[in-house]
Design a protein around this motif. Structure first.
Motif, short mmCIF file in Angstrom:
data_model
loop_
_atom_site.label_atom_id
_atom_site.label_comp_id
_atom_site.label_asym_id
_atom_site.label_seq_id
_atom_site.Cartn_x
_atom_site.Cartn_y
_atom_site.Cartn_z
N LEU A 93 38.86 39.86 17.04
CA LEU A 93 37.86 38.91 17.55
C LEU A 93 38.41 38.05 18.67
CD1 LEU A 93 35.91 37.64 14.40
CD2 LEU A 93 34.97 38.62 16.45
N ILE A 94 39.59 37.53 18.48
CA ILE A 94 40.20 36.65 19.50
C ILE A 94 40.47 37.46 20.76
CG2 ILE A 94 42.28 35.35 20.05
CD1 ILE A 94 42.33 34.51 17.09
N HIS A 95 40.93 38.70 20.57
CA HIS A 95 41.22 39.53 21.74
C HIS A 95 39.94 39.79 22.52
CE1 HIS A 95 43.27 42.42 24.21
NE2 HIS A 95 42.35 43.36 23.91
N HIS A 96 38.84 40.13 21.83
CA HIS A 96 37.57 40.35 22.51
C HIS A 96 37.07 39.06 23.18
CE1 HIS A 96 36.95 44.49 21.44
NE2 HIS A 96 37.11 44.27 20.11
N THR A 97 37.25 37.96 22.51
CA THR A 97 36.78 36.66 23.07
C THR A 97 37.55 36.35 24.35
OG1 THR A 97 36.29 35.88 20.84
CG2 THR A 97 36.44 34.24 22.57
N VAL A 98 38.88 36.51 24.32
CA VAL A 98 39.70 36.23 25.51
C VAL A 98 39.31 37.19 26.63
CG1 VAL A 98 42.05 36.31 26.40
CG2 VAL A 98 41.58 35.21 24.23
N GLY A 99 39.08 38.47 26.27
CA GLY A 99 38.68 39.44 27.29
C GLY A 99 37.36 39.08 27.93
N ASN A 100 36.45 38.53 27.12
CA ASN A 100 35.15 38.13 27.67
C ASN A 100 35.24 36.88 28.57
OD1 ASN A 100 33.75 40.24 26.50
ND2 ASN A 100 33.31 39.12 24.62
N PHE A 101 36.23 36.03 28.34
CA PHE A 101 36.37 34.82 29.16
C PHE A 101 36.75 35.16 30.61
CE2 PHE A 101 36.88 32.05 25.33
CZ PHE A 101 35.80 31.26 25.61
N ASN A 102 37.52 36.18 30.89
CA ASN A 102 37.94 36.57 32.24
C ASN A 102 38.59 35.39 32.98
OD1 ASN A 102 38.41 38.13 34.45
ND2 ASN A 102 36.29 38.07 35.21
N ILE A 103 39.76 35.02 32.51
CA ILE A 103 40.44 33.82 33.05
C ILE A 103 41.31 34.15 34.27
CG2 ILE A 103 40.45 32.68 30.80
CD1 ILE A 103 43.38 33.49 30.56
N ALA A 104 41.35 35.41 34.71
CA ALA A 104 42.20 35.76 35.86
C ALA A 104 41.79 35.00 37.13
CB ALA A 104 42.15 37.26 36.10
N PRO A 105 40.48 34.89 37.47
CA PRO A 105 40.12 34.11 38.67
C PRO A 105 40.51 32.63 38.53
CG PRO A 105 38.29 35.49 38.03
CD PRO A 105 39.30 35.59 36.93
N ASP A 106 40.40 32.12 37.27
CA ASP A 106 40.77 30.70 37.07
C ASP A 106 42.26 30.51 37.26
OD1 ASP A 106 38.14 30.10 36.55
OD2 ASP A 106 38.35 30.32 34.37
N LYS A 107 43.03 31.47 36.75
CA LYS A 107 44.48 31.37 36.92
C LYS A 107 44.85 31.44 38.40
CE LYS A 107 47.04 33.80 34.11
NZ LYS A 107 47.53 34.97 33.34
N PHE A 108 44.12 32.34 39.14
CA PHE A 108 44.39 32.46 40.57
C PHE A 108 44.05 31.17 41.30
CE2 PHE A 108 42.99 33.76 44.86
CZ PHE A 108 44.19 34.25 45.33
N ALA A 109 42.93 30.54 40.88
CA ALA A 109 42.52 29.28 41.51
C ALA A 109 43.53 28.18 41.21
CB ALA A 109 41.14 28.87 41.01
N VAL A 110 44.02 28.13 39.95
CA VAL A 110 45.03 27.13 39.59
C VAL A 110 46.29 27.36 40.39
CG1 VAL A 110 46.52 26.36 37.71
CG2 VAL A 110 44.08 26.69 37.29
N SER A 111 46.68 28.63 40.59
CA SER A 111 47.87 28.95 41.37
C SER A 111 47.72 28.48 42.82
CB SER A 111 48.12 30.46 41.32
OG SER A 111 49.19 30.81 42.16
N ARG A 112 46.52 28.73 43.36
CA ARG A 112 46.27 28.27 44.74
C ARG A 112 46.31 26.76 44.83
NH1 ARG A 112 41.05 31.16 45.94
NH2 ARG A 112 40.46 29.02 45.67
N ILE A 113 45.74 26.08 43.85
CA ILE A 113 45.76 24.61 43.84
C ILE A 113 47.19 24.10 43.77
CG2 ILE A 113 45.14 22.61 42.45
CD1 ILE A 113 42.50 24.06 41.77
N ASN A 114 48.01 24.74 42.96
CA ASN A 114 49.43 24.33 42.87
C ASN A 114 50.16 24.52 44.19
OD1 ASN A 114 49.36 23.48 40.21
ND2 ASN A 114 49.80 25.51 39.37
N GLU A 115 49.84 25.65 44.86
CA GLU A 115 50.48 25.87 46.17
C GLU A 115 50.03 24.81 47.19
OE1 GLU A 115 49.61 29.82 47.43
OE2 GLU A 115 50.87 30.78 45.90
N SER A 116 48.71 24.51 47.14
CA SER A 116 48.22 23.47 48.05
C SER A 116 48.86 22.12 47.75
CB SER A 116 46.69 23.35 47.94
OG SER A 116 46.08 24.54 48.34
N LEU A 117 48.97 21.79 46.48
CA LEU A 117 49.62 20.52 46.12
C LEU A 117 51.06 20.49 46.58
CD1 LEU A 117 48.20 19.90 42.50
CD2 LEU A 117 47.73 18.59 44.59
#
Length: 197
Positions: free
Chosen positions: A10-34
């Protein structure tokens, strides 16, 4: 029921449905900008500190120069120099005035000498007609010659009367004009002429 399935699945399916890769990429970009912003901020701070140190050194130099100028300036010496310059100015003005008076005196003397030269040139080498004749025309001519020799010239008015005397004193460097009338006696004019000469 949901609990019949494996919670890990269940947790694995839930995490897969969240699709956090774009969020991680955005956080990475924000860190680089900072990080970039922090570097730019640090660079600007270093430049401002360098400019502040340079201005501080300039201020210290100017303060030292100002203090040296104030300590070397003496108000009494300045006042003394002004007084000296004023004295020189008055001396120069007095010298200029004296030279102007002397110039006028010499001009008057030159005019007298030129008139005397012209008179002598008219008389010629033998001393003129009267000297050759050895006589003087009349009493008035004799008086006029005596007056001229003393520096006094008598002038006629429109009516042919002697009404003005010009007295020149080479020693004193002055030239006076006197109007002759019947208000005063001849004795008075004679005394005045002698005092003026």
């Amino acid at each position: 029921m949901l609990l019949d399935e494996d919670p890990a699945t269940l947790i694995h399916h839930t995490v897969g449905n969240f699709n956090i890769a774009p969020d991680k990429f955005a956080v990475s970009r924000i860190n680089e900008s900072l990080s970039t912003l922090q570097q730019a901020r640090d660079l600007r701070i270093r430049e401002a500190e360098s400019a502040l140190k340079k201005l501080s050194r300039t201020l210290t130099t100017l303060n030292n120069h100002h203090n040296e100028t104030i300590s070397s300036h003496s108000s009494t010496a300045h006042a003394s120099e002004i007084a000296t310059l004023d004295t020189q100015k008055f001396r120069i003005a007095k010298s200029a005035s004296d030279l102007e008076i002397e110039s006028e005196r010499l001009s008057s003397q030159l005019a007298d000498l030129q008139a005397r030269l012209q008179e002598l040139e008219l008389q010629g080498i033998d001393g003129g007609d009267n000297a050759r004749r050895g006589t003087v025309d009349d009493e008035i001519s004799l008086k006029l010659k005596v007056y001229r020799s003393l520096g006094v010239e008598i002038e006629r008015d429109e009516n042919g009367e002697y009404s003005k005397a010009v007295i020149r004193s080479g020693k004193k460097g002055i030239c006076n004009t006197v109007n002759l009338d019947n208000k005063f006696s001849k004795f008075f004019y004679a005394n005045y002429f002698w005092q003026t000469m």
